[in-house]
Write an enzyme that holds these catalytic residues in place. Structure first.
Site, mmCIF file in Angstrom:
data_model
loop_
_atom_site.group_PDB
_atom_site.id
_atom_site.type_symbol
_atom_site.label_atom_id
_atom_site.label_comp_id
_atom_site.label_asym_id
_atom_site.label_seq_id
_atom_site.Cartn_x
_atom_site.Cartn_y
_atom_site.Cartn_z
ATOM 1 N N SER A 273 0.958 -1.205 0.017
ATOM 2 C CA SER A 273 -0.016 0.007 -0.199
ATOM 3 C C SER A 273 0.886 1.186 -0.060
ATOM 4 O O SER A 273 0.543 2.203 -0.739
ATOM 5 C CB SER A 273 -0.883 0.076 1.277
ATOM 6 O OG SER A 273 -0.156 -0.094 2.277
ATOM 7 N N TYR B 64 -11.611 -8.159 3.403
ATOM 8 C CA TYR B 64 -10.083 -7.741 3.203
ATOM 9 C C TYR B 64 -9.296 -8.926 4.014
ATOM 10 O O TYR B 64 -8.817 -8.421 4.878
ATOM 11 C CB TYR B 64 -10.218 -6.411 3.539
ATOM 12 C CG TYR B 64 -8.629 -5.769 2.914
ATOM 13 C CD1 TYR B 64 -8.611 -4.690 1.706
ATOM 14 C CD2 TYR B 64 -7.584 -5.861 3.596
ATOM 15 C CE1 TYR B 64 -7.743 -4.330 1.378
ATOM 16 C CE2 TYR B 64 -6.335 -5.374 3.117
ATOM 17 C CZ TYR B 64 -6.300 -4.658 1.967
ATOM 18 O OH TYR B 64 -5.159 -3.821 1.566
ATOM 19 N N ASP C 10 1.618 -0.471 8.240
ATOM 20 C CA ASP C 10 3.059 -0.649 7.949
ATOM 21 C C ASP C 10 3.586 -0.380 6.565
ATOM 22 O O ASP C 10 2.925 -0.150 5.639
ATOM 23 C CB ASP C 10 3.301 -2.296 8.376
ATOM 24 C CG ASP C 10 2.721 -3.251 7.409
ATOM 25 O OD1 ASP C 10 1.921 -2.712 6.455
ATOM 26 O OD2 ASP C 10 2.288 -4.389 7.922
ATOM 27 N N ASP D 64 7.638 -4.438 7.511
ATOM 28 C CA ASP D 64 7.686 -5.639 7.338
ATOM 29 C C ASP D 64 8.840 -5.648 6.127
ATOM 30 O O ASP D 64 8.753 -5.119 4.959
ATOM 31 C CB ASP D 64 6.419 -6.238 6.650
ATOM 32 C CG ASP D 64 5.318 -6.460 7.410
ATOM 33 O OD1 ASP D 64 5.753 -6.315 8.735
ATOM 34 O OD2 ASP D 64 4.346 -6.744 7.076
ATOM 35 N N ASP E 13 5.812 -2.087 3.500
ATOM 36 C CA ASP E 13 6.145 -3.576 3.061
ATOM 37 C C ASP E 13 7.505 -2.858 2.306
ATOM 38 O O ASP E 13 7.499 -2.245 1.532
ATOM 39 C CB ASP E 13 5.297 -3.969 2.268
ATOM 40 C CG ASP E 13 4.130 -4.466 2.565
ATOM 41 O OD1 ASP E 13 4.428 -5.280 3.785
ATOM 42 O OD2 ASP E 13 2.774 -4.185 2.214
ATOM 43 N N LYS F 178 -10.580 -0.107 -0.754
ATOM 44 C CA LYS F 178 -9.979 -0.633 0.334
ATOM 45 C C LYS F 178 -10.896 -0.358 1.626
ATOM 46 O O LYS F 178 -10.820 -1.402 2.481
ATOM 47 C CB LYS F 178 -8.485 -0.169 0.267
ATOM 48 C CG LYS F 178 -7.429 -0.665 -0.259
ATOM 49 C CD LYS F 178 -6.272 0.057 -0.237
ATOM 50 C CE LYS F 178 -5.414 0.181 1.099
ATOM 51 N NZ LYS F 178 -4.907 -1.180 1.815
#
Length: 620
Positions: free
Chosen positions: A90, A225, A101, A155, A103, A216
């Site tokens: 995202s 989701y 978070d 992450d 990624d 979303k």
């Protein structure tokens, strides 16, 4: 950007017209509603993310340099070895919200190993200023380090390329970079490569982002989701929105959202959603191909990633979750149609799900342990198997639907004796334990802290057949027994430290922690599901939907009718028709290989007006 064909996607656009004044007006009100819903992060948090990413990028270079020197490279070669981070998910899409978070992918040269990443890099993260959490999971399908830096969750994945150094301008879209890599590195690289392709394949990135933020939020509020639980994850939702953007390249965000629900509601699943034709590449790896692979033919709602090697991002979708998503597409279609007519507000689209008000019966799966780190891994293992339980429940004759909820609920209990902790591990929460707070046990000796995570599955029961009399039996002993076997086959399972129970409960016995304050009253009786009215958009849907599908594909699928803290409510005792009441009769637990079978009579179903009893048989 457009292709040589003059358009993006596997078919020409449905319309290249500019949006109407009304569509521009509802786009403006949509953005106002998204702002009210709090989906945008503050400028302060945005700057903090940039600072954290900068610090992480510097740390990766330092990590590569340290390993390079340890491998005997010269000072100059170690400095030139590079090392780079790439964002995806995202954040890379530009649709992240407050507190989400980031990624991130760590890309290193060939002399830096995954073992180095989970030892040296993990230790360097622990020593980094502002780091409050570091948790490596090297054995995961996609190995990952979860960390939090200055309040920003990260992450971090790892990919080792067959290159002597990693230049700062390295483009990961080059398929040749995948040569000579192990499967874990290919999977790690795939996340970044897919996101980059999605952004390349949409005609207007800003419109795509605004529309995706809406979808979303809607999917999260409607509890659909979650890739791990058989719904769609973030990448799949992004690809669906991107496909609609390709079909209406000049439309504004409000128009894209409107078309999204109309198209997805009538999509001819399992016709795949593709952003570009599937391509071959330099590797001897499997690419999604339903003509060649029976597993691929079994995918119910295939949405195919655009980067090589193309994969199905939705292989977890099951019959029950597909039906639930179809219903939500229809609901969204109806609401957005009303919004376009001025008969409803955008806020109606984002109303919270009714999962805990919908069904008369639920399964509650409780994973527990007395150690927080153990619980994190154990509950994650259990969650990954819930989908397998749902799939087996779908074969039970009396069940119409098995509806998994998209997340678990963590509750901590403070026990003063072994007896209390054992009761919690069996799912039997004594009233004193349920009410006890952390401050109540300060200074007391022998306190045992029990960490629990509960997952829920709603059970929609088929209506009683006309003319049938007497109680009915819902036998779920096989699915639950198989579920126990699966979770206990985990290589790190420790029977003395990890506990698992499955129990069937009525809606009135749902624990308080699944409800928001003041929401409990609404669960006194589940809502009856009614058939939704057909959506009307003022367009000839059939004509332009035909343009979406090749001539040899099936017609669009027919519409389906809609189907059916620290405290915990303890289910009351329910007597069986054939034996006396027993403690916690709703608990289904398997501690031995020879699982017994128990039956419990429950009350009439929500959709029946006449009296009806149901007997649930399960491993006990």
């Amino acid at each position: 950007m457009t292709s040589e064909k003059g358009y993006l996607g596997v078919t020409p656009p449905i319309s290249t017209n500019e949006s109407s004044p009304r569509e521009k007006e509802v786009t403006s009100t949509l953005m106002e509603e998204l702002l009210r819903q709090g989906v945008f992060e503050s400028e302060e948090e945005s700057k903090r993310r940039e600072i954290v990413l900068g610090r992480l990028a510097a740390l990766v270079k330092k990590f590569v340099r340290r390993v390079s020197l340890a491998r005997g490279l010269s000072e100059s070669a170690a400095n030139a070895a590079g090392g780079k981070i790439y964002t995806f998910g995202s954040y890379r899409l530009g649709v992240h919200g407050p507190g989400t978070d980031i990624d991130t992918l760590c890309v290193v040269p060939r002399h830096v190993t995954r073992e180095d990443f989970f030892t040296i890099m993990e230790d360097m993260l622990r020593e980094m200023e502002g780091v409050t959490e570091v948790s490596g999971v090297p054995e995961a399908y996609v190995p990952i380090i979860k960390t939090e830096i200055s309040g920003i969750p990260i992450d971090l994945l790892f990919a080792q390329l067959s290159l002597p150094s990693i230049p700062d301008d390295l483009d990961l879209q080059d398929d040749n970079l995948l040569r000579n890599l192990d499967d874990k590195s290919v999977r790690s690289l795939n996340g970044s490569r897919v996101i980059n392709e999605i952004l390349r394949l949409v005609p207007n990135v800003d419109v795509f982002r605004d529309a995706l933020r809406c979808i979303k939020l809607w999917a999260q509020r409607r509890a659909i989701y979650s890739n791990v639980n058989g719904f769609l994850g973030g990448v799949a939702w992004a690809m669906l929105v991107a496909r609609v953007c390709q079909l209406y390249p000049n439309a504004v965000a409000g128009a894209i959202v409107s078309r999204f629900f109309v198209i997805m509601h009538q999509w001819a699943w399992p016709q795949p959603v593709l952003l570009k034709p599937i391509e071959d590449g330099p590797l001897q790896v499997r690419v999604w191909n339903p003509k060649l692979y029976p597993q691929d033919r079994a995918h119910r709602m295939p949405i195919i990633t655009p980067a090589y090697p193309s994969m199905c991002a939705t292989h977890n979708v099951m019959r029950s979750t597909e039906q639930i998503m179809r219903e939500e597409f229809q609901r969204g279609c109806n609401i957005v149609d009303q919004v376009m007519k001025g008969e409803a507000e955008w806020s109606a689209l984002f109303e919270k799900h009714d999962f805990f008000h919908r069904y008369r019966f639920y399964l509650q799966i409780v994973a527990s342990s007395s150690d927080p780190e153990t619980q994190s891994k154990w509950s994650g293992t259990v969650e990954s198997k819930v989908r397998q339980l749902v799939m087996r429940l779908e074969f039970v004759d009396a069940l119409k639907l098995a509806h998994p909820f998209i997340k678990g609920f963590d509750v901590v209990y403070y026990c003063l004796s072994q007896e209390e902790s054992q009761a919690v591990s069996r799912g039997e929460i004594p009233e004193a334990v349920a009410k006890r707070k952390k401050e109540d046990v300060v200074g007391k000796e022998g306190v045992i802290t029990m960490y629990t995570t509960s997952y829920f599955i709603g059970l929609a029961i088929k209506p009683k057949e006309a003319g049938s009399t007497g109680p009915r039996k819902l036998d779920i002993s096989y699915p639950t027994t198989e579920f126990y076997k699966m979770v206990k086959m985990w290589e790190k399972y420790d029977e003395s430290a990890m506990h698992i129970i499955v129990r069937h409960i009525k809606h009135t016995a749902l624990p308080d922690f699944v409800f928001e304050p003041g929401e409990r009253e609404g669960a006194s009786r589940p809502k009856k599901r009614s058939r939704s009215a057909k959506a009307s958009t003022g367009e000839d849907k059939g004509a332009w939907l035909a343009e979406l599908f090749p001539k040899d594909s099936p017609a669009p699928a027919a519409k389906r009718s809609r189907t059916e803290s620290d405290t915990q409510s303890r289910p009351g005792s329910i007597a069986t028709p054939s034996r006396p009441a027993v403690p916690a009769p709703q608990t289904l637990q398997s501690n031995t290989a020879d699982a017994k079978t128990g039956s419990t009579t429950l009350d009439d179903l929500p959709h029946k007006q006449t009296s009806d009893s149901l007997t649930i048989a399960a491993s006990a």
